[in-house]
Design a protein around this motif. Structure first.
Motif, PDB file in Angstrom:
ATOM      1  N   ALA A   1       0.842  -1.201   0.000  1.00 29.78           N
ATOM      2  CA  ALA A   1       0.000   0.000   0.000  1.00 29.78           C
ATOM      3  C   ALA A   1       0.877   1.252   0.000  1.00 29.78           C
ATOM      4  O   ALA A   1       0.633   2.210  -0.743  1.00 29.78           O
ATOM      5  N   ARG A   2       1.930   1.214   0.798  1.00 31.55           N
ATOM      6  CA  ARG A   2       2.804   2.382   0.893  1.00 31.55           C
ATOM      7  C   ARG A   2       3.552   2.608  -0.428  1.00 31.55           C
ATOM      8  O   ARG A   2       3.662   3.722  -0.924  1.00 31.55           O
ATOM      9  N   GLU A   3       4.040   1.507  -0.992  1.00 33.26           N
ATOM     10  CA  GLU A   3       4.754   1.632  -2.272  1.00 33.26           C
ATOM     11  C   GLU A   3       3.852   2.247  -3.339  1.00 33.26           C
ATOM     12  O   GLU A   3       4.288   3.080  -4.134  1.00 33.26           O
ATOM     13  N   ILE A   4       2.602   1.824  -3.345  1.00 31.54           N
ATOM     14  CA  ILE A   4       1.692   2.325  -4.382  1.00 31.54           C
ATOM     15  C   ILE A   4       1.377   3.805  -4.127  1.00 31.54           C
ATOM     16  O   ILE A   4       1.296   4.603  -5.063  1.00 31.54           O
TER      17      ILE A   4
ATOM     18  N   ARG B   1       7.381  -0.653 -12.004  1.00 26.98           N
ATOM     19  CA  ARG B   1       6.025  -0.952 -11.503  1.00 26.98           C
ATOM     20  C   ARG B   1       5.227  -1.698 -12.566  1.00 26.98           C
ATOM     21  O   ARG B   1       4.001  -1.833 -12.464  1.00 26.98           O
ATOM     22  N   GLY B   2       5.892  -2.054 -13.656  1.00 26.79           N
ATOM     23  CA  GLY B   2       5.229  -2.838 -14.698  1.00 26.79           C
ATOM     24  C   GLY B   2       4.437  -2.023 -15.699  1.00 26.79           C
ATOM     25  O   GLY B   2       3.729  -2.580 -16.534  1.00 26.79           O
ATOM     26  N   SER B   3       4.551  -0.688 -15.637  1.00 20.63           N
ATOM     27  CA  SER B   3       3.789   0.162 -16.576  1.00 20.63           C
ATOM     28  C   SER B   3       4.677   0.498 -17.767  1.00 20.63           C
ATOM     29  O   SER B   3       5.639   1.243 -17.635  1.00 20.63           O
ATOM     30  N   TYR B   4       4.296  -0.029 -18.881  1.00 22.98           N
ATOM     31  CA  TYR B   4       5.169  -0.121 -20.037  1.00 22.98           C
ATOM     32  C   TYR B   4       4.619   0.714 -21.178  1.00 22.98           C
ATOM     33  O   TYR B   4       3.416   0.931 -21.269  1.00 22.98           O
ATOM     34  N   GLY B   5       5.480   1.136 -22.051  1.00 22.92           N
ATOM     35  CA  GLY B   5       5.029   1.888 -23.226  1.00 22.92           C
ATOM     36  C   GLY B   5       4.368   0.976 -24.231  1.00 22.92           C
ATOM     37  O   GLY B   5       4.482  -0.243 -24.168  1.00 22.92           O
ATOM     38  N   GLN B   6       3.658   1.594 -25.149  1.00 24.83           N
ATOM     39  CA  GLN B   6       2.958   0.824 -26.168  1.00 24.83           C
ATOM     40  C   GLN B   6       3.116   1.517 -27.512  1.00 24.83           C
ATOM     41  O   GLN B   6       3.423   2.702 -27.567  1.00 24.83           O
TER      42      GLN B   6
ATOM     43  N   GLU C   1      -2.665   7.227 -15.351  1.00 19.89           N
ATOM     44  CA  GLU C   1      -3.278   7.715 -14.108  1.00 19.89           C
ATOM     45  C   GLU C   1      -4.221   6.689 -13.476  1.00 19.89           C
ATOM     46  O   GLU C   1      -4.602   6.842 -12.321  1.00 19.89           O
ATOM     47  N   ASP C   2      -4.558   5.659 -14.210  1.00 22.26           N
ATOM     48  CA  ASP C   2      -5.373   4.585 -13.628  1.00 22.26           C
ATOM     49  C   ASP C   2      -4.503   3.524 -12.952  1.00 22.26           C
ATOM     50  O   ASP C   2      -5.031   2.649 -12.258  1.00 22.26           O
ATOM     51  N   THR C   3      -3.193   3.567 -13.194  1.00 19.39           N
ATOM     52  CA  THR C   3      -2.366   2.446 -12.735  1.00 19.39           C
ATOM     53  C   THR C   3      -2.277   2.322 -11.207  1.00 19.39           C
ATOM     54  O   THR C   3      -2.268   1.198 -10.708  1.00 19.39           O
ATOM     55  N   PRO C   4      -2.223   3.412 -10.427  1.00 14.82           N
ATOM     56  CA  PRO C   4      -2.148   3.177  -8.976  1.00 14.82           C
ATOM     57  C   PRO C   4      -3.373   2.431  -8.441  1.00 14.82           C
ATOM     58  O   PRO C   4      -3.224   1.502  -7.631  1.00 14.82           O
TER      59      PRO C   4
END
Ligand code: SF4
Lengths: 762, 198
Positions: free
Chosen positions: A17-20, A47-52, A134-137
Motif C-alpha cells: 500500500a505504501r509503495e503504491i 512498476r510494470g507500466s510499459y510503453g505501447q 493515471e489509472d495504474t495506482p
C-alpha cells in the motif's frame, strides 16, 4: 468522495500500500514537472507500466506518418513517451499461480482500465493493454488486495520468477519447486543487490532435468531440482544452478554454475550472482547488457570463481534460510475426491479434448486439465466464470503456462465430462492444447513498439487453419509447435518451437514487404537443450503455405519414426532452401498487392511505426532512485506539515536527508549497514571530510544540515523547527544530486569516444 | 484527472444491439476501422484498431481512442455497437450519459452508412444497455442502481419520450458491471435520436 485507496485501506499488505502511494505521488510530481523523464520512465517500468506502440504520438496510416493530436504533448512519461498515450500494464504471477480471487480482480481491472481482455505472456505474467497511466495506482491497489504486485515486472530488474506449471503434480519431478520459487521471488524483489542491473534478469525453477516445462536453459538464472544423500538415509534437497542463458536475437544456452547447491545456499549464491552482474555487467551498450554476455565473455570458470569469492564476502542474512521452515508445510488440497473416469464417458469432442488437454498427475484419481487460450487471451467474463469453475472443480489451483494457457491442477478424473461441459459453456473448451493449433505469439505490431511484423495476425490465421485441419493431420505434424514473434527479440520464444517465426522486412519494388524469418527444429526437452536453427525469410502471407509444404516434405521424406528436429538436422539448410527460394520470390505490386500488407492489417506495410523499445528501460542507478525517493519523502514531509503534524514532518524530512546520503554512500559501498548512525558516519568520511560533497563554488555547506539534525538527539519539535528542517532538506537533496552528477561526470574528452554499437533492439 | 480522483461515475458505456441483414465477418471491420481512423470519422482522438475475434463473446473489434473505446462487440453473445468512456467527462451524470450515448450513436450511424458495409449492419433500436464501468463509483448494488437508474431514465426520456420505454437492471451479480437495459416501445432512427441529444 471515496477513492480506491480509502475503500481498500486495511485490505492491502502495508508495504504494498505504501509503495503504491509513493508511486502515485511520483505520478503527481511528474505532472508538476518535478521528476526527470528518464527517471520516471524507469520508475514506472519497475512498476510494470510499459510503453505501447504509437505512444510517441506518431502513427503511419499506410500512406503517411500522421501526428496523433494528443493535447498535452509536453507532458511525458518517458523521454519518447507521451503522457496521454495509453500503455501496457504487466502483472507478475509468481510461478504462474492464479487463484479465483486473483482472476476476479483481473477481470474487473481489465474491464475498467483496459479492453476487457487479459493476456497471458510467455513468462506466466499477465498483461493489460491500452491502460492510462493515471489509472495504474488504483489498478495496483486492487491487485494488492489479492496478493499481487506488478513491482519489477519490467525495467532492469528481476522479472517474474517462473516454474513448471505442473510443479507439485508431476510424476517425474524430483520435488515440488513451488515454495522455492515463491521464496526466491520474495527474496530478490527489491533486494538492494538486484537494483543496479544493466538489463532485466529472469529466473526459472524446474522440477527435473529431463523435461521441457520451465526452460531453465534460456534463463539468466535457472534452478533445477536435485537431491543428495543426507544424514540417516534422508535426502538433502538442493538445485543444479545454471546461469547466463537467454533468447533475444542471439540465443545463449545457460552454463552450469554448480551441480548441487543445497537449498539453504541458493539465496546467498543468487545474491552473489546479482552482485557480480550489477558490478561487472555492461551498462552502456544495451544490446550486450544481459548477464549472458558477461558469462560468455568471462567463461563459466572465471564467472564461477568470482561468484564464489563474492559469496564469501556477503554478510550473513537471516532471510537466506528463514523461509525454509515453511517449505514442508507447502501443500495443495483438492476440492473433490479423486475418482476414475467412466470407460464410456463423453462424446467424440470430449475425447479429442481429453486426448490433447488432459495430462496425468502423480496423485491417484487426479489429472491436470489445460484451458487453451487463443493467443493467450481471455475475456473478463470468461475469467470470472473460470474462477467459479476452478473453485468447484480444483479448489482454485490454477497456473498460467509459458504456452499462454491456464492449467487446472487437481481435477478429479471422474469430473472431466462435467468440467468439459462447464468449460464449453463459457467458450474455454477448445481442444488441441500444446499441438500445432496452439500457436504461441508475442504481441507484435498489435501493441509492441518494436514489432516489425504482425505476429498475432499470423498466429490467429495459423491457429484457424490448423484447427480446421486438426482431425486430418498426421499425428507427427499435429504434435508440432508454432511460435511467432514480431521481431528478433524472441518474446514468443520462437527458438524453442518446431516451427518458429520472427518478423523482418524486405525491400521489394521500392516498397517494404513483411516477412518472417524461419527458425526450425528446436529440442525442448532437458529444459530446452537445443535452440532451433535460423533459416531464410518467407513473405508473411506465405507462411501458411510454407508450413504446409515443409510438413508434407517431412512426412514424405522422414526415415521411420524420425522426429521433426532430427529431420531438420539431417536435411540442413540445403534441404529447406529450395522451398524458401521458391516462396521468397515476391512479385511486383502491380501483379499482386497482397504480399505488401500484413495479416489482419490492411495498411500498406511499412516499418516507420517502430519506436524506441522500453524493454531495456533506462539505466538508472540505485543512487538516482534513492535521491528521487528522498525528494519524494521531502514532499511527504511538506504534506505532513500542511496537515499540522509538524513532528512527523520534521522526522520525515530528516529521514529524507539520510536517504539521500545513503544513496551517495552506496554508490561506493553497498555493504554499509543501513542504520542512520552508520550512514551519516560513512557520509561524513567519504563525502564531507574529503570535500567532495560541496560545490567548490558554493559558499553554503549543506552537509551541516544533515549533521546538525542527526546529532540533535533531544530535539524540541515545533512548527518553526519543522519548517526550517524542511528547507534545509530541500537544499541537502539538491546538493546530493549535484554531488552525484559531479562524481559520475565523464571527462570532457569522453564525448569523443566511439558511440556504443546499436542495441539489439534498435 | 482520472475518475478515481473525482469519486464520481465517469467510466460509463452504452451498447446498442445490432441488427445484421447478412452475417458480418468481423474481420471485414479491420480495414474500415483503419479508414475511420485516417478520416477522423468519430469524435475522439482515434489511436488504433484492436481485434479479438478469436475469443468467443468478447469485445469483438475495437477502435481504441484516448477518451474511450468504440467496439462492435459480442459480449453476452449478442453483437452490438458500443462506446465506453475511459476519461473524465464534463457535466452531471445525465449529461455525461448523454455524451456517451451520442458517441455510440455516431458510431452506429457510421455502421449504417459506410458503403463498405453495404447496409449490412444497423441498430436493432428496440433496446439499449447503459453500464457503469467503475465498480467504485457505480457498483452493481442498490446504491449504484439508485445512482444510475434516474440518469438512465432521464436519458431514455430525452431519446424516446416519457413513458415510452421501460428500464430494468440486467443482473444482480455484484461482480458484473452495473447495467441498465432500456426496452423501447417504438424504435427511432439514429438521426432522430441524435437530434434529440443535440
Ligand atoms: S518479439 Fe519483438 S515484437 Fe514481439 S513483443 Fe518482443 S520486442 Fe515486441
Amino acid at each position: 468522495m471515496m477513492s480506491w485507496s480509502d475503500k481498500l485501506a486495511g485490505r492491502m499488505p502495508e508495504t504494498l500500500a505504501r509503495e503504491i502511494d509513493q508511486y502515485q505521488q511520483q505520478i503527481e510530481l511528474k505532472k508538476q514537472g518535478k521528476v526527470d523523464d528518464k527517471l520516471f520512465q524507469e520508475a514506472r517500468l519497475r512498476r510494470g507500466s510499459y510503453g505501447q506502440r504509437y505512444d510517441n504520438g506518431q502513427r503511419h496510416d499506410g500512406i503517411a506518418q500522421r501526428d496523433l493530436p494528443f493535447q498535452r504533448k509536453e507532458l511525458r512519461k518517458g523521454p519518447e513517451t507521451l503522457w496521454d498515450a495509453p500503455g501496457m500494464q504487466r502483472i507478475k504471477l509468481t510461478f504462474g499461480g492464479f487463484t479465483p480471487e486473483q482472476m476476479e480482480v483481473h477481470a474487473d481491472i481489465a474491464e475498467e482500465y483496459s479492453d476487457a481482455i487479459v493476456h497471458i505472456t510467455t513468462r506466466q505474467d499477465t498483461q493489460l493493454h491500452y491502460v492510462h497511466i493515471e489509472d495504474t495506482p488504483d489498478l495496483m491497489r486492487r491487485l494488492a488486495t489479492v496478493g499481487i504486485t506488478s513491482r519489477e515486472a519490467c525495467g532492469n530488474s528481476v522479472r517474474n520468477v517462473t516454474a513448471c506449471p505442473k510443479a507439485g503434480c508431476c510424476g517425474g519431478e524430483v520435488f515440488d519447486v513451488s515454495p522455492y520459487a515463491i521464496a526466491c521471488a520474495r527474496f530478490l524483489m527489491g533486494h538492494r543487490d538486484a537494483q543496479d542491473f544493466g538489463r532485466k534478469f529472469k529466473v526459472a525453477f524446474s522440477g527435473c532435468p529431463d523435461q521441457g516445462c520451465a526452460y531453465t536453459g534460456f534463463h539468466d538464472l535457472g534452478f533445477v531440482a536435485a537431491t543428495r544423500p543426507g544424514p540417516e538415509g534422508t535426502l538433502r534437497r538442493g538445485f543444479a544452478v545454471y546461469v547466463g542463458g537467454g533468447l533475444g536475437p542471439v540465443p545463449y544456452q545457460a552454463s552450469l554454475l554448480a551441480e548441487f547447491v543445497p537449498e539453504d545456499e541458493i539465496f546467498p549464491v543468487s545474491q552473489a550472482i546479482c552482485r557480480i552482474y550489477g558490478r561487472h555487467g555492461e551498462k552502456k551498450n544495451r544490446g550486450r547488457a544481459r548477464i549472458k554476455f558477461l558469462v560468455a565473455a568471462w567463461g563459466i570458470e572465471k564467472f564461477r570463481a568470482e561468484v564464489e569469492a563474492e559469496r564469501r564476502k556477503i554478510p550473513q542474512d537471516d532471510a537466506w534460510t528463514s523461509w525454509l521452515d515453511d517449505v514442508p508445510a507447502w501443500s495443495e488440497q483438492p476440492s473433490r475426491p479423486g475418482a476414475a473416469l467412466a470407460a464410456d464417458a463423453g462424446d467424440a469432442a470430449f475425447r479429442d479434448w481429453r486426448a490433447t488437454n488432459v495430462k496425468p498427475q502423480k496423485h491417484n484419481g487426479y489429472v491436470i486439465a489445460t484451458v487453451k487460450l487463443p493467443l493467450g487471451d481471455i475475456t473478463s467474463w470468461q475469467l470470472r466464470q473460470l474462477a467459479d469453475i476452478s473453485r468447484k472443480f480444483n479448489n482454485g489451483h490454477c497456473r498460467t503456462t509459458v504456452e499462454q494457457n491456464i492449467v487446472m491442477r487437481w481435477v478429479s478424473e471422474g469430473d472431466l465430462p462435467e468440467l468439459y461441459r462447464e468449460l464449453q459453456r463459457v467458450g474455454l473448451a477448445a481442444s488441441g492444447a500444446n499441438t500445432i493449433e496452439d500457436v504461441v505469439s508475442c504481441p507484435g505490431t498489435d501493441t509492441c513498439k518494436l514489432g516489425i511484423a504482425s505476429s498475432r495476425g499470423l498466429a490467429a490465421t495459423l491457429s484457424e487453419i490448423m484447427k480446421q485441419r486438426a482431425a486430418s493431420l498426421d499425428p507427427a505434424v499435429r504434435a508440432l509447435r508454432i511460435h511467432t514473434s514480431g521481431c528478433f527479440n524472441s518474446c514468443s520464444q520462437h527458438q524453442i518451437a518446431d516451427l518458429g517465426f520472427y518478423g523482418v522486412s524486405r525491400k521489394v519494388d521500392n516498397a517494404t514487404v513483411p516477412h518472417f524469418r524461419v527458425v526450425l527444429g528446436a529440442r525442448r526437452d532437458h529444459n530446452a537443450r537445443e535452440f532451433g536453427q535460423t533459416f531464410g525469410p518467407v513473405p508473411s502471407k506465405r507462411v501458411p503455405e510454407f508450413i504446409d509444404r515443409l510438413t508434407e516434405q517431412f512426412l514424405a521424406e522422414r526415415q521411420g519414426d524420425e522426429s521433426f528436429p532430427d529431420y531438420i538436422q539431417r536435411i540442413g539448410k540445403k534441404g529447406v532452401k529450395p522451398l524458401l527460394d521458391e516462396l521468397g520470390q515476391v512479385p511486383p505490386r502491380s501483379i499482386d498487392r497482397t504480399l505488401y500488407s500484413d495479416w489482419r492489417d490492411p495498411r500498406e506495410f511499412n516499418i516507420s511505426d517502430i519506436g524506441i523499445g522500453e524493454c531495456a528501460g533506462a539505466v538508472v542507478s540505485t543512487t538516482e532512485f534513492d535521491l528521487q525517493a528522498a525528494e519524494q519523502m521531502h514532499y511527504e514531509a511538506q504534506v505532513h506539515l500542511d496537515e499540522g503534524d509538524f513532528r512527523k514532518a520534521d522526522d520525515t524530512a530528516y529521514a529524507a536527508m539520510v536517504l539521500a546520503a545513503k544513496g551517495l554512500v552506496y554508490h561506493e559501498n553497498q555493504d554499509v549497514p543501513i542504520q542512520p548512525d552508520t550512514i551519516v558516519a560513512e557520509f561524513r568520511v567519504r563525502y564531507h571530510d574529503s570535500g567532495r560533497f560541496h560545490d567548490p563554488k558554493a559558499p553554503t555547506k549543506f552537509a551541516e544540515y544533515l549533521f546538525r539534525r542527526h546529532d540533535d538527539r533531544d530535539r524540541t519539535y515545533s512548527v518553526e523547527a519543522a519548517r526550517r528542517v524542511l528547507e534545509e532538506t530541500q537544499h541537502f537533496v539538491e546538493a546530493a544530486y549535484s554531488c552525484y552528477a559531479r562524481i559520475t561526470e565523464r571527462p570532457a574528452n569522453a564525448a569523443t569516444e566511439t558511440a556504443p554499437a546499436a542495441t539489439e533492439n534498435a | 484527472m482520472s475518475s478515481h480522483q473525482t469519486g464520481e461515475l465517469h467510466k460509463i458505456g452504452v451498447k446498442w444491439p445490432a441488427r445484421e441483414q447478412a452475417p458480418l465477418d468481423l474481420l471485414d471491420l479491420i480495414p474500415i476501422y483503419h479508414r475511420w481512423i485516417s478520416e477522423a470519422a468519430l469524435p475522439d482522438l482515434l489511436i488504433d484498431v484492436a481485434e479479438y475475434t478469436h475469443v468467443p463473446h468478447g469485445p469483438g473489434v475495437l477502435i481504441i481512442a484516448f477518451e474511450g473505446n468504440y467496439a462492435y462487440d459480442e459480449t453476452g453473445g449478442e453483437r452490438g455497437v458500443v462506446y465506453y468512456s475511459k476519461q473524465p467527462l464534463a457535466g452531471d451524470l445525465a449529461q455525461r450519459l448523454a455524451a456517451v450515448a451520442r458517441k455510440s450513436l455516431l458510431a452506429g450511424q457510421r455502421f449504417e452508412q459506410d458503403a463498405a458495409l453495404g447496409g449490412k449492419v444497423g441498430l436493432a433500436g428496440d433496446r439499449l444497455e447503459v453500464f457503469s464501468n467503475d465498480r467504485l463509483a457505480g457498483p452493481n448494488d442498490a446504491v449504484g442502481w439508485a445512482l444510475l437508474e434516474p440518469a438512465v431514465t432521464a436519458l431514455a426520456t430525452r431519446l424516446f419520450g416519457a413513458g415510452k420505454f421501460r428500464v430494468e437492471r440486467a443482473s444482480p451479480d455484484p461482480r458484473e458491471r452495473l447495467t441498465a437495459i432500456v426496452h423501447v416501445d417504438r424504435p427511432e432512427t439514429i438521426d432522430t435520436l441524435l437530434s434529440r441529444l443535440a
